[in-house]
Design a protein around this motif. Structure first.
Motif, mmCIF file in Angstrom:
data_model
loop_
_atom_site.group_PDB
_atom_site.id
_atom_site.type_symbol
_atom_site.label_atom_id
_atom_site.label_comp_id
_atom_site.label_asym_id
_atom_site.label_seq_id
_atom_site.Cartn_x
_atom_site.Cartn_y
_atom_site.Cartn_z
ATOM 1 N N ARG A 99 36.620 43.527 39.643
ATOM 2 C CA ARG A 99 35.146 43.423 39.500
ATOM 3 C C ARG A 99 34.454 42.304 38.753
ATOM 4 O O ARG A 99 33.140 42.078 38.959
ATOM 5 C CB ARG A 99 34.464 44.711 39.079
ATOM 6 C CG ARG A 99 34.951 45.050 37.660
ATOM 7 C CD ARG A 99 34.187 46.228 37.261
ATOM 8 N NE ARG A 99 34.752 46.904 35.916
ATOM 9 C CZ ARG A 99 34.345 46.170 34.670
ATOM 10 N NH1 ARG A 99 33.483 45.133 34.812
ATOM 11 N NH2 ARG A 99 34.794 46.576 33.541
ATOM 12 N N THR A 100 35.322 41.732 38.091
ATOM 13 C CA THR A 100 35.035 40.265 37.550
ATOM 14 C C THR A 100 36.127 39.462 37.896
ATOM 15 O O THR A 100 37.200 39.992 38.481
ATOM 16 C CB THR A 100 34.373 40.186 36.101
ATOM 17 O OG1 THR A 100 35.886 40.278 35.319
ATOM 18 C CG2 THR A 100 33.518 41.385 35.694
ATOM 19 N N ALA A 101 35.979 38.273 37.536
ATOM 20 C CA ALA A 101 37.032 37.202 38.116
ATOM 21 C C ALA A 101 37.891 36.797 36.704
ATOM 22 O O ALA A 101 38.811 35.871 36.728
ATOM 23 C CB ALA A 101 36.685 35.997 38.674
ATOM 24 N N THR A 102 37.597 37.457 35.249
ATOM 25 C CA THR A 102 38.236 36.767 34.201
ATOM 26 C C THR A 102 38.917 38.140 33.531
ATOM 27 O O THR A 102 38.062 38.996 33.298
ATOM 28 C CB THR A 102 37.067 36.036 33.401
ATOM 29 O OG1 THR A 102 36.442 35.142 34.059
ATOM 30 C CG2 THR A 102 37.742 35.563 31.845
ATOM 31 N N ILE A 117 42.099 44.410 31.552
ATOM 32 C CA ILE A 117 40.573 44.403 31.048
ATOM 33 C C ILE A 117 39.853 43.284 31.924
ATOM 34 O O ILE A 117 40.467 42.210 32.028
ATOM 35 C CB ILE A 117 40.493 44.233 29.585
ATOM 36 C CG1 ILE A 117 41.314 45.065 28.593
ATOM 37 C CG2 ILE A 117 38.996 44.070 29.167
ATOM 38 C CD1 ILE A 117 41.419 44.639 27.354
ATOM 39 N N ALA A 118 38.622 43.443 32.521
ATOM 40 C CA ALA A 118 37.910 42.658 32.974
ATOM 41 C C ALA A 118 36.760 42.241 32.159
ATOM 42 O O ALA A 118 35.927 43.091 31.814
ATOM 43 C CB ALA A 118 37.459 43.182 34.124
ATOM 44 N N THR A 141 38.775 48.266 35.818
ATOM 45 C CA THR A 141 38.992 46.613 36.471
ATOM 46 C C THR A 141 38.440 46.535 37.784
ATOM 47 O O THR A 141 38.040 45.561 38.453
ATOM 48 C CB THR A 141 40.602 46.187 36.250
ATOM 49 O OG1 THR A 141 41.027 47.028 37.286
ATOM 50 C CG2 THR A 141 41.124 46.213 34.952
ATOM 51 N N GLY A 142 38.374 47.706 38.504
ATOM 52 C CA GLY A 142 37.995 47.821 39.826
ATOM 53 C C GLY A 142 39.243 47.534 40.891
ATOM 54 O O GLY A 142 39.064 47.714 42.033
ATOM 55 N N VAL A 143 40.311 47.360 40.557
ATOM 56 C CA VAL A 143 41.463 46.973 41.034
ATOM 57 C C VAL A 143 42.228 48.423 41.197
ATOM 58 O O VAL A 143 42.465 49.034 39.923
ATOM 59 C CB VAL A 143 42.400 46.028 40.579
ATOM 60 C CG1 VAL A 143 43.724 46.076 41.416
ATOM 61 C CG2 VAL A 143 41.559 44.627 40.802
ATOM 62 N N MET A 144 42.637 49.006 42.329
ATOM 63 C CA MET A 144 43.272 50.416 42.344
ATOM 64 C C MET A 144 44.870 49.913 42.799
ATOM 65 O O MET A 144 45.155 49.238 43.302
ATOM 66 C CB MET A 144 42.997 50.949 43.429
ATOM 67 C CG MET A 144 41.268 51.394 43.338
ATOM 68 S SD MET A 144 40.901 52.429 41.792
ATOM 69 C CE MET A 144 41.807 53.701 42.124
ATOM 70 N N ALA A 145 45.454 50.897 41.836
ATOM 71 C CA ALA A 145 46.986 50.633 42.243
ATOM 72 C C ALA A 145 47.495 52.209 41.986
ATOM 73 O O ALA A 145 47.564 52.799 41.032
ATOM 74 C CB ALA A 145 47.709 49.737 41.252
ATOM 75 N N ASN A 146 48.605 52.625 42.961
ATOM 76 C CA ASN A 146 48.971 53.937 42.928
ATOM 77 C C ASN A 146 47.989 54.910 42.543
ATOM 78 O O ASN A 146 48.060 55.998 41.807
ATOM 79 C CB ASN A 146 49.853 53.937 41.768
ATOM 80 C CG ASN A 146 51.093 53.082 41.876
ATOM 81 O OD1 ASN A 146 51.730 53.027 42.878
ATOM 82 N ND2 ASN A 146 51.491 52.369 40.755
ATOM 83 N N GLY A 147 46.857 54.940 43.380
ATOM 84 C CA GLY A 147 45.527 55.765 43.159
ATOM 85 C C GLY A 147 44.793 55.699 42.022
ATOM 86 O O GLY A 147 44.031 56.769 41.868
#
Length: 236
Positions: A99-102, A117-118, A141-147
């Motif tokens: 959800r951010t790029a850093t 951490i974003a 972070t807004g990134v999903m992995a393994n649900g």
């Protein structure tokens, strides 16, 4: 005085199961907090384009001539991380599956790993972009992995236990694998080695923090075990 934190900006678009980030709209973020009175550790990452690794675990091109100085101060008792991020020569729009790029990612040097951490993206006119503030867990972070979100269950204490297992980076539309990247390294603080051996309350916000040293000077001093930064109180 504590500094007010910069507002976050993002546009989240669901595409093939991934959330792509770009500048433009407000979104919910991790808790923004005032700087704590004490820190248990401090870290830095000197980010360069030659350190970038793609998601396939192979070297990927970063942005030529760009650099990043990522300074972090941690209070692991309160699960707070304060950040002072500076990018030089990073151009173009930010873009990332998060959800951010850093971010701070979990991975050793030469390896790829998920963001934990974003951070608000550094902003500014000209060649230099900066971002400063403090975040408190629980982190997302807004990134999903393994649900589940890759920030789920993460605490900053994990950085203290093994800083070399984490790196800081930033991503742009042109350099999606990363414009620059750098592994975290502990910075001695007040004569106490940071990381797992640091004790809560050993250092106060008024005594220690990253100052306006150059990136090379900070790394050299840290390697020599003789860094003592003094923080100046600022306000927005």
């Amino acid at each position: 005085m504590h500094r007010a934190l910069p507002k976050l900006a993002a546009l989240s678009v669901l595409t093939a199961g991934a959330v792509l980030f770009s500048e433009g709209a407000a979104y919910a973020a991790d808790a923004e907090v005032d700087e704590p009175e004490t820190f248990t550790s401090m870290f830095t990452a000197m980010a360069t384009p030659d350190m970038v690794i793609g998601t396939n675990g192979q070297p990927a091109p970063g942005q030529p001539g760009a650099t990043g100085t990522f300074n972090y101060r941690i209070n692991s008792d309160e699960d707070v991380i304060c950040y002072d991020l500076t990018l030089s020569g990073v151009t173009g729009e930010y873009m990332s599956p998060a959800r951010t790029a850093t971010h701070i990612h979990e991975a050793a040097e030469g390896a790829a790993g998920p963001p934990r951490i974003a951070f608000p993206n550094p902003e500014g006119d000209g060649d230099t972009r900066t971002s400063s503030g403090c975040l408190q867990g629980p982190f997302t972070t807004g990134v999903m992995a393994n649900g589940q979100d890759t920030g789920t269950g993460f605490s900053v204490r994990e950085i203290e236990e093994n800083p070399a297992a984490f790196f800081g980076d930033t991503h742009t539309a042109e350099y999606s694998a990363g414009a620059v990247r750098g592994q975290l390294m502990a910075v001695p603080m007040g004569g106490v080695e940071t990381g797992g051996g640091a004790t809560a309350g050993a250092t106060t916000a008024g005594d220690v923090a990253p100052a306006a040293l150059g990136a090379g000077a900070l790394v050299a001093a840290a390697a020599a075990g003789a860094v003592a930064h003094r923080r100046r109180g600022t306000s927005s």
